[in-house]
Design a protein around this motif. Structure first.
Motif, PDB file in Angstrom:
ATOM      1  N   ILE B 403      54.427 -10.725 -31.315  1.00  0.00           N
ATOM      2  CA  ILE B 403      53.254 -10.094 -31.918  1.00  0.00           C
ATOM      3  C   ILE B 403      53.021 -10.746 -33.269  1.00  0.00           C
ATOM      4  CG2 ILE B 403      52.338  -7.959 -32.877  1.00  0.00           C
ATOM      5  CD1 ILE B 403      53.672  -6.550 -30.525  1.00  0.00           C
ATOM      6  N   LEU B 404      52.051 -11.649 -33.296  1.00  0.00           N
ATOM      7  CA  LEU B 404      51.788 -12.387 -34.537  1.00  0.00           C
ATOM      8  C   LEU B 404      50.696 -11.717 -35.360  1.00  0.00           C
ATOM      9  CD1 LEU B 404      51.732 -16.032 -33.103  1.00  0.00           C
ATOM     10  CD2 LEU B 404      53.642 -14.867 -34.203  1.00  0.00           C
ATOM     11  N   HIS B 405      49.710 -11.160 -34.654  1.00  0.00           N
ATOM     12  CA  HIS B 405      48.513 -10.693 -35.354  1.00  0.00           C
ATOM     13  C   HIS B 405      48.401  -9.179 -35.283  1.00  0.00           C
ATOM     14  CE1 HIS B 405      47.569 -14.899 -35.183  1.00  0.00           C
ATOM     15  NE2 HIS B 405      47.753 -14.862 -33.884  1.00  0.00           N
ATOM     16  N   THR B 406      48.331  -8.575 -36.448  1.00  0.00           N
ATOM     17  CA  THR B 406      48.209  -7.121 -36.522  1.00  0.00           C
ATOM     18  C   THR B 406      47.178  -6.789 -37.588  1.00  0.00           C
ATOM     19  OG1 THR B 406      49.915  -7.005 -38.212  1.00  0.00           O
ATOM     20  CG2 THR B 406      50.639  -6.728 -35.939  1.00  0.00           C
ATOM     21  N   ALA B 407      46.573  -5.613 -37.473  1.00  0.00           N
ATOM     22  CA  ALA B 407      45.621  -5.193 -38.509  1.00  0.00           C
ATOM     23  C   ALA B 407      45.679  -3.687 -38.629  1.00  0.00           C
ATOM     24  CB  ALA B 407      44.207  -5.637 -38.147  1.00  0.00           C
ATOM     25  N   TRP B 408      45.463  -3.192 -39.824  1.00  0.00           N
ATOM     26  CA  TRP B 408      45.498  -1.757 -40.076  1.00  0.00           C
ATOM     27  C   TRP B 408      44.124  -1.323 -40.549  1.00  0.00           C
ATOM     28  CZ3 TRP B 408      50.826   0.446 -40.991  1.00  0.00           C
ATOM     29  CH2 TRP B 408      50.811   1.859 -40.917  1.00  0.00           C
ATOM     30  N   HIS B 409      43.633  -0.235 -39.950  1.00  0.00           N
ATOM     31  CA  HIS B 409      42.357   0.343 -40.361  1.00  0.00           C
ATOM     32  C   HIS B 409      42.383   0.598 -41.867  1.00  0.00           C
ATOM     33  CE1 HIS B 409      39.221   3.386 -40.799  1.00  0.00           C
ATOM     34  NE2 HIS B 409      38.807   3.148 -39.569  1.00  0.00           N
ATOM     35  N   PRO B 410      41.288   0.271 -42.578  1.00  0.00           N
ATOM     36  CA  PRO B 410      41.335   0.342 -44.041  1.00  0.00           C
ATOM     37  C   PRO B 410      41.531   1.746 -44.597  1.00  0.00           C
ATOM     38  CG  PRO B 410      39.117  -0.169 -43.271  1.00  0.00           C
ATOM     39  CD  PRO B 410      40.023  -0.292 -42.096  1.00  0.00           C
ATOM     40  N   LYS B 411      41.210   2.776 -43.806  1.00  0.00           N
ATOM     41  CA  LYS B 411      41.331   4.125 -44.356  1.00  0.00           C
ATOM     42  C   LYS B 411      42.247   5.016 -43.523  1.00  0.00           C
ATOM     43  CE  LYS B 411      36.758   3.960 -46.433  1.00  0.00           C
ATOM     44  NZ  LYS B 411      36.051   2.916 -45.665  1.00  0.00           N
ATOM     45  N   GLU B 412      42.185   4.869 -42.214  1.00  0.00           N
ATOM     46  CA  GLU B 412      42.915   5.800 -41.366  1.00  0.00           C
ATOM     47  C   GLU B 412      44.142   5.148 -40.756  1.00  0.00           C
ATOM     48  OE1 GLU B 412      40.272   7.580 -38.542  1.00  0.00           O
ATOM     49  OE2 GLU B 412      38.646   7.537 -40.010  1.00  0.00           O
ATOM     50  N   ASN B 413      44.963   5.981 -40.143  1.00  0.00           N
ATOM     51  CA  ASN B 413      46.149   5.442 -39.502  1.00  0.00           C
ATOM     52  C   ASN B 413      45.823   4.966 -38.091  1.00  0.00           C
ATOM     53  OD1 ASN B 413      48.022   5.455 -41.517  1.00  0.00           O
ATOM     54  ND2 ASN B 413      48.578   7.602 -41.180  1.00  0.00           N
ATOM     55  N   ILE B 414      45.109   3.898 -38.047  1.00  0.00           N
ATOM     56  CA  ILE B 414      44.780   3.258 -36.774  1.00  0.00           C
ATOM     57  C   ILE B 414      45.206   1.805 -36.917  1.00  0.00           C
ATOM     58  CG2 ILE B 414      42.910   2.516 -35.261  1.00  0.00           C
ATOM     59  CD1 ILE B 414      41.354   4.974 -36.156  1.00  0.00           C
ATOM     60  N   ILE B 415      45.934   1.310 -35.930  1.00  0.00           N
ATOM     61  CA  ILE B 415      46.370  -0.077 -36.035  1.00  0.00           C
ATOM     62  C   ILE B 415      45.954  -0.850 -34.793  1.00  0.00           C
ATOM     63  CG2 ILE B 415      48.320   0.329 -37.594  1.00  0.00           C
ATOM     64  CD1 ILE B 415      50.118   0.364 -35.117  1.00  0.00           C
ATOM     65  N   ALA B 416      45.740  -2.124 -34.981  1.00  0.00           N
ATOM     66  CA  ALA B 416      45.399  -2.994 -33.859  1.00  0.00           C
ATOM     67  C   ALA B 416      46.494  -4.038 -33.739  1.00  0.00           C
ATOM     68  CB  ALA B 416      44.052  -3.668 -34.115  1.00  0.00           C
ATOM     69  N   ILE B 417      47.019  -4.185 -32.537  1.00  0.00           N
ATOM     70  CA  ILE B 417      48.127  -5.101 -32.297  1.00  0.00           C
ATOM     71  C   ILE B 417      47.708  -6.078 -31.208  1.00  0.00           C
ATOM     72  CG2 ILE B 417      50.539  -5.256 -31.527  1.00  0.00           C
ATOM     73  CD1 ILE B 417      50.418  -3.507 -33.925  1.00  0.00           C
ATOM     74  N   ALA B 418      47.803  -7.363 -31.501  1.00  0.00           N
ATOM     75  CA  ALA B 418      47.484  -8.350 -30.477  1.00  0.00           C
ATOM     76  C   ALA B 418      48.781  -8.885 -29.899  1.00  0.00           C
ATOM     77  CB  ALA B 418      46.672  -9.491 -31.081  1.00  0.00           C
ATOM     78  N   ALA B 419      48.948  -8.727 -28.579  1.00  0.00           N
ATOM     79  CA  ALA B 419      50.116  -9.279 -27.906  1.00  0.00           C
ATOM     80  C   ALA B 419      49.582 -10.204 -26.824  1.00  0.00           C
ATOM     81  CB  ALA B 419      50.950  -8.161 -27.306  1.00  0.00           C
ATOM     82  N   SER B 420      49.701 -11.478 -27.033  1.00  0.00           N
ATOM     83  CA  SER B 420      49.079 -12.531 -26.214  1.00  0.00           C
ATOM     84  C   SER B 420      47.623 -12.185 -25.884  1.00  0.00           C
ATOM     85  CB  SER B 420      49.913 -12.877 -24.984  1.00  0.00           C
ATOM     86  OG  SER B 420      49.939 -11.810 -24.078  1.00  0.00           O
ATOM     87  N   ASN B 421      47.280 -11.870 -24.624  1.00  0.00           N
ATOM     88  CA  ASN B 421      45.876 -11.607 -24.323  1.00  0.00           C
ATOM     89  C   ASN B 421      45.512 -10.134 -24.439  1.00  0.00           C
ATOM     90  OD1 ASN B 421      47.456 -10.967 -22.103  1.00  0.00           O
ATOM     91  ND2 ASN B 421      45.669 -11.075 -20.753  1.00  0.00           N
ATOM     92  N   ASN B 422      46.493  -9.304 -24.821  1.00  0.00           N
ATOM     93  CA  ASN B 422      46.241  -7.867 -24.886  1.00  0.00           C
ATOM     94  C   ASN B 422      45.993  -7.407 -26.308  1.00  0.00           C
ATOM     95  OD1 ASN B 422      46.759  -7.398 -22.100  1.00  0.00           O
ATOM     96  ND2 ASN B 422      48.930  -7.668 -22.565  1.00  0.00           N
TER      97      ASN B 422
END
Lengths: 589, 457
Positions: B403-422
């Motif tokens: 998992i190289l690429h991750t992002a966190w919502h700027p205000k809320e506890n929501i995260i996005a995780i990229a795992a290969s094509n997912n």
């Protein structure tokens, strides 16, 4: 085309209207550019009720279409029925003033400013001012930035209550959350101050100026500098010190080099705005600091202003200020580490000699010129040479000739052809200042050498240079020094050099006159008509066409005509073409 | 600390995927309402958050195409290296997307009206009988189904001789930077034909090259500050007010390495793969191969906090070097309040560190474990013997799943995780207003819950 019942005249308009929504941008653009034709055909009533509402919603289009639309609407007043109905143009312009593309917004604002003048005072308050207010309190920064440019056009023509509201809106925008809006407000602050009553300038504008000049974003602070200059011109001298100077002093010492750069860049305007007294007490030390700034960009901007600043110093103390305060800094800049700084200085430093007079120039400036003439950067040397005329007036160029010559020779042989080109362009000027003897002795050989340069642009410039030299020194000089050498090249083994002879003759025949042309040049040209290279032959035809008007009719008939006729039967089609062209232009057929 | 719940799982249905589908960057916009991903195939996919909280595809477009540089005989991949959103201007959304060489500014806008009424044709485009055209008709705009359009607004090309690794929009909203291996350029968003070089590490002789730029980022509030990190493990802070050229840094953040622990791999593992300013602007977060570090901008000589991401790999560096895994560039992220840090790891694991309680957790983002509304169970990697049934041994980690690429919502506890094509989007079990929205009671945090969506792409 339209059938029997259809109206023929409708067809082209119908096409234009349909193309307003064509898929091809170019067709839409064409259609928008002919919007006045469409409006004329529809009449004022339908333009107001159908065309404008459609255009108001057309903001999805490409930028270039929107830009054209914004521009068209600025001169649409007549087409909607005159000043009485001009407010019908506001809705489409309002939506264009909110798009994200800066050029479109700016054009919409420009058109709005234009049509604001066509509003009656009543319409201005009923229609235009509410639009400005809507834009000023819009959700998106794009509309708020557009509003900044509209305050100054309506302010002078509205009632005092509305004026107060407008001032309030402007204040709000100056402290907007987004830096884009604060920048727009800062850049319009000076313009807005100009239409305000003096009391309000002091009570409203000054605090806004102070706030913007200490904004946390340097991109805002630097725009406040320009506003400060405008504001300073509006205030009486006695208020300047208390209201504007503290802020401007702070700007000249700002932590950000971009703000200091702006101060340096606007220095002459600033100097004019604050007057001689403050110049002496404040601007002189500030200018010294800018010339010594740690950032090269700032030093270069300040160096550019050296001459104008010195020129505009109060006359009574000008010389002392320059000698004691400015010159020491200038001396340091001559050996600056950055070539842009040195080259900026070199472009203005010669101008100081007229201000300082002969003695000071010889004693103080001449050594600096000599150092710069030997600078390692060609641009510095070029800038000095290109401004020699200023010094010439004061001390005569001969003082410099010792150092000048090596500098010129070196530039003339520079490896970069653009540098060589630049020095060629100064040759006629130098020749004029140095005189014919000096020129013949030292520079003539250079001018001839350029004729066989391996870059065409240099050979071309050298040709043109010869023409200007002959204009200066006269036909007799040409006949003795230049013409033999030029004509000698006609026998060169390189066809490019042979062509250069023809190009030189093209340029020189006019200034040398009929006698030299007929006697010396024409025989050479005619002889070259049998050249092996077709390029030379067709250039002979072109050359004959060019010098024909200088020759008398007997020479034309007896000598030129047979040669051209022969060339007209040449086996090369280009030679034929140019020979026939020459025959018809010279009316020899 | 956190209760992760999968709220959207946006991935290809089929387990088979091509290289082009691998996600190469993930980024929330300033409000968090939109999320953009870029992939190796040059595509950008934008997701919009629905009122119910799920993220659905809003727009998909091809941002970059493969190109060939004929002058240098180089192929230019279409892979999107970074995406950055511009602050909101107007109802349209703008983002910058870059591949190795070219940065593009995209506008994503909605259209809900279309013009109707031709003079010479009917709505199907057939020419009308011209004898019936007796009056002029101006087109009228009628409502239509919402259409989302992405259009390229500007192309910033030819600014870089090396591969672009970062772009960052300045807080002045009119400039942005782009960084390649050796240089950082400053661009104006409206001007495509020139940029200013502000940092240049290129030595006169390329044989003297000792470090390359790995990431660069602008400070979130101060328009004159930028940070860039290098392959030698240093991060430099530059003040653009001081000089036009920022080759001389204002601050240098570097931790002295214990000479006794030096090894062949020391420099490689200390290379900084990501730098993020905290939302407050006070701290810098840096990720190197084995750790994430928090630096106080006021203290240069050592980080204020260091978190081990996968210290158990320290003994495996040799084989990781052989497989090139040691050069993987993991990103890191702050949560909205700067209290939690997130970064990726191997085996589809990602790590979170709570700065106040110093608790940390390892979670897994994979199709097997991410079930609708299920709470993610913490994972443990053990070096020696398994203590629990669920423990995973270091030797069984899959280094191809990272998992190289991750992002966190700027205000809320929501995260996005990229795992290969997912792409997995998890949200805290707590709703934004603080109420539990799931009945099940978990003994201990963290609890992230899954909520899959119809797969897209």
């Amino acid at each position: 085309m339209a059938g029997a019942e259809g109206d023929d005249s409708l067809y082209p308009i119908a096409v234009l209207i349909d193309e307003l929504r064509n898929e091809d941008v170019q067709l839409r653009l064409n259609s928008i550019k002919k919007l006045s034709t469409i409006a004329l055909a529809l009449g004022v009533e339908r333009t107001r009720t159908e065309l404008l509402p459609f255009l108001t919603d057309t903001i999805y289009d490409e930028d270039e279409v929107l830009l054209a639309l914004a521009e068209q609407l600025g001169s649409f007043t007549v087409l909607v029925g005159g000043p009485e109905f001009v407010h019908n143009l506001l809705p489409p312009l309002e939506s264009l003033a909110t798009v994200e593309e800066t050029v479109v917004r700016d054009k919409a604002v420009e058109s709005l400013r234009k049509i604001s003048q066509e509003h009656s005072p009543v319409d201005l308050e009923v229609h235009f001012v509410p639009l400005v207010k809507r834009l000023a309190s819009g959700d998106w920064f794009t509309s708020r930035t557009s509003a900044c440019g509209l305050f100054s056009v309506c302010y002078p023509r509205v009632s005092s209550t509305v004026k107060a509201e407008i001032r309030q809106h402007f204040r709000t925008l100056c402290s907007d959350d987004t830096p884009m809006v604060r920048r727009a407000a800062a850049s319009k602050l000076g313009e807005f101050a100009k239409v305000l009553e003096l009391d309000y300038v002091k009570s409203d504008i000054i605090p806004l100026f102070t706030a913007l000049a200490s904004d946390e974003q340097d991109s805002v602070r630097l725009l406040a500098v320009e506003a400060g200059v405008s504001i300073a011109t509006l205030l009486p001298q006695e208020d300047l010190e208390a209201l504007v100077m503290p802020t401007l002093r702070q700007a000249a010492e700002d932590k950000s080099w971009r703000v200091r750069y702006m101060v340096a860049d606007k220095f002459s305007e600033l100097q004019k705005a604050v007057g001689p007294e403050i110049t002496k007490t404040d601007l002189v030390p500030a200018f010294q600091n800018l010339l010594k700034d740690c950032e090269a960009e700032v030093r270069a901007a300040a160096a550019n202003k050296v001459k104008v600043f010195c020129e505009n110093l109060p006359e009574d103390s000008r010389e002392t200020i320059i000698m004691t305060h400015i010159l020491p800094c200038v001396k340091e800049l001559v050996s600056d580490t950055n070539q842009h700084v040195k080259s900026a200085l070199a472009s203005v430093i010669m101008g100081l000699s007229t201000i300082l007079g002969k003695d000071n120039t010889v004693e103080h400036l001449l050594p600096l010129f000599l150092v710069q003439l030997k600078d390692e950067c060609p641009e510095v040397r070029l800038n000095i040479i290109s401004n020699l005329d200023c010094v010439n007036e004061v001390i005569g160029i001969r003082q410099l000739s010792q150092s000048l010559l090596p500098a010129i020779v070196e530039l003339a042989e520079d490896a970069k052809w653009r540098v060589r080109l630049a020095i060629i362009e100064y040759m006629p000027l130098l020749a004029g200042q140095l005189g014919v003897e000096f020129f013949d002795e030292k520079l003539n050989s250079l001018c001839m050498a350029w004729l066989i340069d391996h870059v065409f642009a240099i050979r071309e410039a050298a040709t043109c240079n010869l023409m200007k030299l002959v204009e200066k020194f006269g036909a007799e000089w040409a006949q003795n020094t230049i013409v033999p050498k030029v004509l000698g090249m006609a026998n060169d083994s390189n066809y490019l050099h042979r062509m250069t002879t023809l190009f030189c003759i093209n340029a020189l025949s006019g200034v040398c006159g009929q006698e030299i042309t007929t006697k010396h040049m024409l025989p050479v040209v005619l002889k070259m008509s049998t050249d092996q290279v077709a390029n030379v032959r067709f250039n002979v035809a072109r050359c004959l066409q060019k010098i024909g008007p200088v020759l008398d009719s007997s020479a034309l008939q007896a000598e030129v005509k047979p040669v051209l006729e022969k060339l007209a039967t040449d086996q090369d089609m280009d030679v034929k073409y140019f020979a026939l062209e020459a025959i018809s232009v010279l009316a020899l057929a | 600390m956190l209760s992760p719940v999968l709220c959207s799982d946006l991935a290809a249905l089929e387990p088979e995927y091509t290289e082009a589908d691998v996600i190469s960057t993930v980024e929330f916009n300033q409000s968090g309402e939109f999320l953009a991903t870029g992939d190796r195939g040059g595509r950008v996919v934008i997701f919009q958050r629905e009122p119910q909280g799920e993220y659905n595809v809003y727009s998909t477009f091809q941002s970059h195409e493969p190109e060939f540089d004929y002058l240098k005989s180089l192929e230019i991949e279409e892979k999107i290296n970074k995406i950055r959103w511009l602050p909101l201007h107007n109802p349209a959304h703008f983002l910058l997307a870059t591949n190795d060489k070219t940065i593009k500014l995209w506008k994503v806008s909605e259209r809900d009206k279309r013009a109707e009424g031709y003079n010479l044709r009917d709505e199907e485009g057939r020419l009308k009988d011209l004898s019936t055209v007796t009056t002029l008709q101006v087109p009228v705009l009628r409502p239509m189904d919402l259409l989302v359009e992405a259009s390229p607004r500007r192309v910033f090309a030819n600014g870089h001789a090396y591969h672009i690794n970062s772009i960052s929009v300045n807080s002045d909203c009119e400039t942005y930077l782009s960084a390649d291996d050796l240089r950082i350029n400053l661009w104006h968003l409206n001007i495509t034909d020139r940029s200013f070089n502000i940092v240049d590490l290129k030595p006169e002789n390329m044989e003297d090259l000792s470090e390359v730029i790995t990431v660069a980022e602008f400070h979130p509030h101060h328009c004159h500050l930028l940070a860039f990190s290098s392959s030698t493990g240093t991060t430099r802070l530059c003040d653009m007010r001081a000089r036009a050229l920022c080759d001389q840094h204002a601050k240098l953040f570097e931790e002295a390495v214990d000479p006794s622990r030096r090894s062949f791999f020391s420099e490689i593992v200390s290379s900084v793969s990501d730098v993020k300013f905290s939302h407050s602007g006070r701290y810098l977060l840096t990720r190197d191969y084995l750790t994430v570090k928090v630096w106080d901008l006021n203290m240069e000589n050592k980080p204020v906090e260091t978190y081990q991401v996968h210290d158990y790999l320290r003994t495996k560096l040799c084989s990781l070097y052989e497989s090139d895994c040691i050069f993987d560039k993991f990103e890191c992220a702050w949560n909205g309040t700067d209290s939690v840090i997130m970064t990726g790891a191997y085996n589809n694991y990602f790590r979170m560190f709570d700065r106040a309680s110093l608790r940390d957790v390892t979670l897994e983002a994979s199709r097997e474990v991410c079930k609708r509304r299920a709470v993610l169970q913490p994972r443990r990697v053990c070096v020696g013997k398994k203590r629990k049934e669920t423990d995973v041994s270091v030797d069984s980690l899959d280094f191809r799943k990272k998992i190289l690429h991750t992002a966190w919502h700027p205000k809320e506890n929501i995260i996005a995780i990229a795992a290969s094509n997912n792409l997995y989007i998890f949200q805290d079990r707590l709703t934004p207003n603080g109420h539990h929205n799931t009945p099940e009671i978990q003994s201990a945090p963290p609890k992230w819950q899954t909520q899959p969506n119809p797969p897209t792409y």
